[in-house]
Write an enzyme that holds these catalytic residues in place. Structure first.
Site, PDB file in Angstrom:
ATOM      1  N   CYS A   2       0.853  -1.175   0.000  1.00 16.45           N
ATOM      2  CA  CYS A   2       0.000   0.000   0.000  1.00 16.45           C
ATOM      3  C   CYS A   2       0.892   1.229   0.000  1.00 16.45           C
ATOM      4  CB  CYS A   2      -0.951   0.089   1.190  1.00 16.45           C
ATOM      5  SG  CYS A   2      -2.208  -1.164   1.185  1.00 16.45           S
ATOM      6  N   ARG A  27       3.825  -0.623  -4.825  1.00 16.10           N
ATOM      7  CA  ARG A  27       3.448  -1.103  -3.493  1.00 16.10           C
ATOM      8  C   ARG A  27       2.063  -1.747  -3.474  1.00 16.10           C
ATOM      9  NH1 ARG A  27       4.972   0.930   1.459  1.00 16.10           N
ATOM     10  NH2 ARG A  27       7.168   1.439   1.491  1.00 16.10           N
ATOM     11  N   TRP A  74      -2.839  -2.666  -1.741  1.00 19.18           N
ATOM     12  CA  TRP A  74      -2.542  -4.083  -1.851  1.00 19.18           C
ATOM     13  C   TRP A  74      -3.396  -4.731  -0.763  1.00 19.18           C
ATOM     14  CZ3 TRP A  74      -0.460  -8.015   1.253  1.00 19.18           C
ATOM     15  CH2 TRP A  74      -0.078  -9.175   0.555  1.00 19.18           C
ATOM     16  N   ASN A 100      -1.682   2.725   5.626  1.00 15.09           N
ATOM     17  CA  ASN A 100      -0.820   1.623   5.204  1.00 15.09           C
ATOM     18  C   ASN A 100      -0.420   0.849   6.446  1.00 15.09           C
ATOM     19  OD1 ASN A 100       1.088  -0.053   3.957  1.00 15.09           O
ATOM     20  ND2 ASN A 100       2.726   1.416   4.336  1.00 15.09           N
ATOM     21  N   GLY A 101      -0.623  -0.469   6.428  1.00 12.52           N
ATOM     22  CA  GLY A 101      -0.267  -1.279   7.606  1.00 12.52           C
ATOM     23  C   GLY A 101      -1.401  -2.232   7.921  1.00 12.52           C
ATOM     24  N   GLU A 470      16.694 -18.941  -7.069  1.00  9.76           N
ATOM     25  CA  GLU A 470      16.336 -17.562  -7.403  1.00  9.76           C
ATOM     26  C   GLU A 470      15.720 -17.465  -8.808  1.00  9.76           C
ATOM     27  OE1 GLU A 470      15.698 -14.958  -5.996  1.00  9.76           O
ATOM     28  OE2 GLU A 470      15.859 -13.401  -7.515  1.00  9.76           O
ATOM     29  N   LYS A 474      11.915 -16.105  -9.726  1.00 11.78           N
ATOM     30  CA  LYS A 474      11.692 -15.035 -10.707  1.00 11.78           C
ATOM     31  C   LYS A 474      10.654 -15.459 -11.730  1.00 11.78           C
ATOM     32  CE  LYS A 474      13.138 -12.571  -9.252  1.00 11.78           C
ATOM     33  NZ  LYS A 474      13.687 -11.810  -8.179  1.00 11.78           N
ATOM     34  N   GLU A 477       7.030 -15.770 -10.194  1.00 14.11           N
ATOM     35  CA  GLU A 477       6.302 -14.577  -9.771  1.00 14.11           C
ATOM     36  C   GLU A 477       5.790 -13.739 -10.929  1.00 14.11           C
ATOM     37  OE1 GLU A 477       8.455 -11.591  -7.456  1.00 14.11           O
ATOM     38  OE2 GLU A 477      10.329 -12.381  -8.208  1.00 14.11           O
ATOM     39  N   HIS A 493      15.317 -38.468  -5.266  1.00 14.58           N
ATOM     40  CA  HIS A 493      14.700 -38.901  -4.006  1.00 14.58           C
ATOM     41  C   HIS A 493      13.189 -38.648  -3.981  1.00 14.58           C
ATOM     42  CE1 HIS A 493      18.492 -39.993  -2.222  1.00 14.58           C
ATOM     43  NE2 HIS A 493      19.007 -38.847  -2.658  1.00 14.58           N
ATOM     44  N   LYS A 590       5.670  -4.682  -4.055  1.00 17.61           N
ATOM     45  CA  LYS A 590       7.038  -4.544  -3.557  1.00 17.61           C
ATOM     46  C   LYS A 590       6.987  -4.012  -2.133  1.00 17.61           C
ATOM     47  CE  LYS A 590      11.383  -3.486  -5.683  1.00 17.61           C
ATOM     48  NZ  LYS A 590      11.631  -4.847  -6.152  1.00 17.61           N
TER      49      LYS A 590
END
Ligand code: F6R
Length: 595
Positions: A2, A27, A74, A100-101, A470, A474, A477, A493, A590
Site C-alpha cells: 500500500c 506497493r 494491496w 498503510n499497515g 532464485e 523469478k 512470480e 529422491h 514490492k
C-alpha cells in the site's frame, strides 16, 4: 505494501498527489483513491485497478484542492473492490483517512464500537474511532486513538473541521514527511516523496501536523520532537527511460549497479569505516536473514563466505526466525539483507537479534530506510531505485556486496593484504561480461520454447542450486508458470517422478568439481524424457540436451552474477510473451511492510 501520499500546498495539489501515488504503484495496484478538501468539504474519488483508472475519473471530475491524500492498495482485509478502496470517509463526512499497515485488533475494536461498517477492511475502524473520540482537535484525537490500536500504521488524515492541516501518524509502517517550496508532503516511501528541500523520517508514535509552510512533529505526550533533517536524493522512480518495462530497464542497469556498489567499498579502509576490525575478529558465527530474493542472496552469501573462511554460517528466513526458539550464541553476528529496508519480517527479526544483544549488519538498497537506522552497521548496495516488483539489479548488487564483505573478513582474520581490492577489481571485470544485447536475444529465444509450459524444474548443485532457487522464484512470480528448484542430487529422491516428455528442466553446471555428478543427474532427467536446457561454460557433450546455453569462460566463483541475469531476462520475456505485465504481477507488491 500500500502506498500513501498526501500534500498540502499553495495551489491545486491534486496533480502532485496523483503523480506521487503513481510513483508508489509498485506497493500495490488493486485499487486507488484520493480524498481532498474542496470548498471546505471532504470529497473522495476511488477506482478499482491501476492508478490510470483513477486518473481517468479524476480527469472527469476535475477537482481543485489545496489539501489532498491518496492511496494505492494491496489488499490485506477484504476484496479489491471500490468499497474496500481507500480513502475512507466518516459518517458525518468530516474526516477522511488513508492507511498503510495492519490493525491487528480491528475485530475486537469493531465489536466494541458496535456501529455500521461499510467495508471489510481493518482501516475503517480507525476512522470510526476518530469520529467517536474527536475533541475538536485532530492531533489530540489521533494520540488518543493511537493508544487503542495494535499493529502497524502510517496514517494520513484530512478534516473539514481543520481544513488547513494534514495529520499524520506512524507506528512500524514507514512514513516520511517533507517540505518543498510548493507545500508539505507525506509519503510511505522515502524514495517516493519527490522534490523536497528536506524531509523527516518519522519514528514510532510520532504525530505530524503538516501546514502549507511547515511541519510540526509530536510524541505521544504531545511534546514537540526534533528529528534529524534528511536531504532526499533525486530519484527517477517514475521514469522507464527507453524501456517498455521497469524490470527490463533495471536488468539493463545491472552492470552499473555492480560498479556503483563496488566503488563504495573497494578498499579495506572503506570497509573499516563501516565495520570495525574488532567486530570481525570476535565473530565466531554468522546468521544471514532475509525474505524471498534477499534470502536467496543470503544463501549465496553463505557459500561465498564459506569459500573464504572458517566461520559457522547459517541462513534464516526472517518469517521463521521470528518464531524460532533458537537463541544464537553471544559471539554471533547477524546480517540482514533487504532491498527496501522496510520488510516487516526482516525488521522484526532484526529487533529480536538486538534484544539478544547481538551485533547486526544491514545490507540494503535504500538510504534512510528503517533497517539502516536499527542495525549497528549498514552497507548500502547502490543499485538505484528498484521499482519493478521482481527484484533483479538489487539481487546482483547484494551478491557483489557479499563477495566484498567476505574478502574484508578474510583480510582481517587471515591478515592477508589486498583481498578487498582484488575482489573489487574482479567484480568490475565480471560486470563487463554481462553482455545484455547477447543475453537478451538468447533469453527471448529460450522464452519462446518454454512460455506455454504449465510446470518446469531447475536443478543445480552448491552455488548453482542457489541460482536455481532464485531463477525459479523469478519465473514463478511474473509468468505464473509453476517452477521448482531442486538440488540436483535430490531429484532422484522423489521429484523425478514428475519428469516426463513434456517437462523442461534447466540445469546449471558452472562448477568444475561438480561436473561429473551433475551430468549424471542431467542424464537421469534425459532418460525420463525431460527436455534439458543446460547452462555451462564447459565443453560438454550435448547431443541429448534440448538446448545448450554456452556461457563465457569466466572465473567460476563469480558465475552466479552472470547466470542470474540470463535467467531474469528469460523470466521477463516469458511474462511478456504471455501478455502479462512483468512489472505488476498479480497478488504481489514490492516492499512487504506487513507480517
Ligand atoms: C522477489 C522479491 C521478493 C523480495 C522480498 C524481500 O523478486 O522481490 O521476494 O526479495 O519481498 O524484500 P526486501 O529485499 O525489500 O526485504
Amino acid at each position: 505494501m500500500c502506498g500513501i501520499f498526501g500534500m498540502i500546498g499553495k495551489s491545486n495539489v491534486v496533480p502532485n498527489v496523483l503523480g506521487g501515488i503513481e510513483g508508489l504503484e509498485y506497493r500495490g495496484y488493486d485499487s486507488a483513491g484520493i480524498g481532498y478538501i474542496e470548498k471546505n468539504k471532504v470529497k473522495v474519488i476511488k477506482q478499482v485497478g491501476e492508478i490510470k483508472n483513477l486518473k481517468t475519473e479524476v480527469g472527469r471530475v476535475n477537482p481543485v484542492s489545496f489539501n489532498c491524500v491518496a492511496h494505492t492498495r494491496w489488499a490485506t482485509h477484504g476484496k479489491p473492490n471500490k468499497t474496500n478502496a481507500h480513502p475512507f470517509v466518516s459518517t458525518n463526512k468530516d474526516f477522511c483517512l488513508v492507511h498503510n499497515g495492519i490493525i491487528e485488533n480491528y475485530a475486537e475494536l469493531k465489536k466494541q464500537l458496535n456501529c455500521k461498517f461499510l467495508s471489510e477492511t481493518d482501516s475503517e475502524v480507525i476512522l470510526k474511532l476518530i469520529e467517536k473520540y474527536y475533541c475538536e482537535n485532530m492531533l489530540e484525537t489521533l494520540v488518543k486513538v493511537s493508544k487503542l490500536l495494535k499493529g502497524s500504521y502510517a496514517l494520513a488524515i484530512i478534516s473539514s473541521k481543520e481544513p488547513d492541516k494534514l495529520f499524520v501518524s506512524k507506528m512500524v509502517s514507514p512514513c516520511v514527511v517533507g517540505i518543498s517550496a510548493d507545500g508539505t508532503k507525506v509519503c510511505s516511501d522515502i524514495n517516493g516523496i519527490g522534490k523536497v528541500d528536506y524531509s523527516y523520517v518519522l519514528e514510532n508514535n510520532n504525530f505530524a501536523v503538516l501546514t502549507v509552510d511547515g511541519i510540526k512533529i509530536y510524541n505521544e505526550k504531545l511534546e514537540q520532537v526534533k528529528l534529524k533533517k534528511i536531504k532526499v536524493e533525486k530519484s527517477d522512480i517514475n521514469n522507464k527511460g527507453k524501456f517498455d518495462y521497469f524490470m527490463q530497464k533495471e536488468i539493463y542497469e545491472i552492470p552499473n549497479s555492480v560498479n556503483n556498489t563496488v566503488n563504495l567499498y573497494q578498499t579495506f579502509e572503506q570497509f573499516e569505516k563501516v565495520l570495525p576490525k574488532t567486530i570481525v575478529k570476535k565473530t565466531k558465527n554468522i546468521i544471514i536473514v532475509g525474505c524471498g530474493t534477499a534470502y536467496h542472496a543470503g544463501l549465496m552469501g553463505r557459500k561465498i563466505f564459506e569459500q573464504n573462511l572458517n566461520i559457522n554460517i547459517k541462513n534464516e528466513l526472517a518469517s521463521e526466525f521470528i518464531y524460532s526458539k533458537f537463541v544464537p550464541p553471544k559471539n554471533t553476528l547477524m546480517i540482514f539483507v533487504s532491498q527496501s529496508g522496510e520488510t516487516a519480517d526482516t525488521l522484526k527479526a532484526l529487533k529480536i537479534a538486538k534484544q539478544y544483544g547481538l551485533k547486526t549488519i544491514a545490507i540494503t538498497n535504500v538510504k534512510n530506510s528503517s533497517i539502516s537506522f536499527i542495525a549497528d552497521y549498514c552497507f548500502y548496495t547502490l543499485a538505484g531505485a528498484e521499482v519493478a516488483v521482481a527484484s533483479t539489479k538489487a539481487y546482483v548488487s547484494q551478491l557483489s556486496m557479499f563477495y566484498l564483505l567476505a574478502s574484508y573478513f578474510k583480510e582481517v582474520i587471515m591478515d592477508k593484504i589486498g583481498l578487498v581490492e582484488s575482489t573489487a577489481n574482479n567484480l568490475k571485470n565480471i560486470s563487463k561480461q554481462i553482455n545484455l544485447t547477447k543475453f537478451n536475444i538468447l533469453a527471448n529465444n529460450v522464452a519462446n520454447d518454454i512460455y506455454l509450459s504449465q510446470s518446469l524444474y531447475m536443478i543445480g548443485r552448491n552455488f548453482d542450486y542457489v541460482t536455481a532457487l532464485e531463477s525459479s522464484l523469478k519465473l514463478k512470480e511474473i509468468s505464473y508458470i509453476h517452477s521448482e528448484a531442486y538440488a540436483s542430487g535430490e531429484l532422484k529422491h522423489g521429484t523425478i517422478s514428475l519428469i516426463d516428455n513434456n517437462t523442461f528442466v534447466f540445469a546449471f553446471l558452472t562448477e568444475k568439481d561438480l561436473l561429473e555428478k551433475s551430468l549424471s543427474n542431467v542424464n537421469e532427467v534425459i532418460s525420463r524424457g525431460g527436455k534439458v536446457i543446460l547452462l555451462t561454460q564447459y565443453n560438454l557433450k550435448s547431443d541429448n540436451v534440448y538446448k545448450l546455453i554456452k556461457l563465457n569462460n569466466i572465473d567460476e566463483f563469480y558465475m552466479p552474477i552472470v547466470v542470474i541475469v540470463i535467467m531474469q531476462l528469460i523470466a521477463f520475456h516469458v511474462s511478456v510473451l504471455k501478455k502479462l505485465n512483468p512489472d505488476k504481477p498479480r497478488s504481489l507488491a514490492k516492499s512487504v511492510t506487513v507480517e
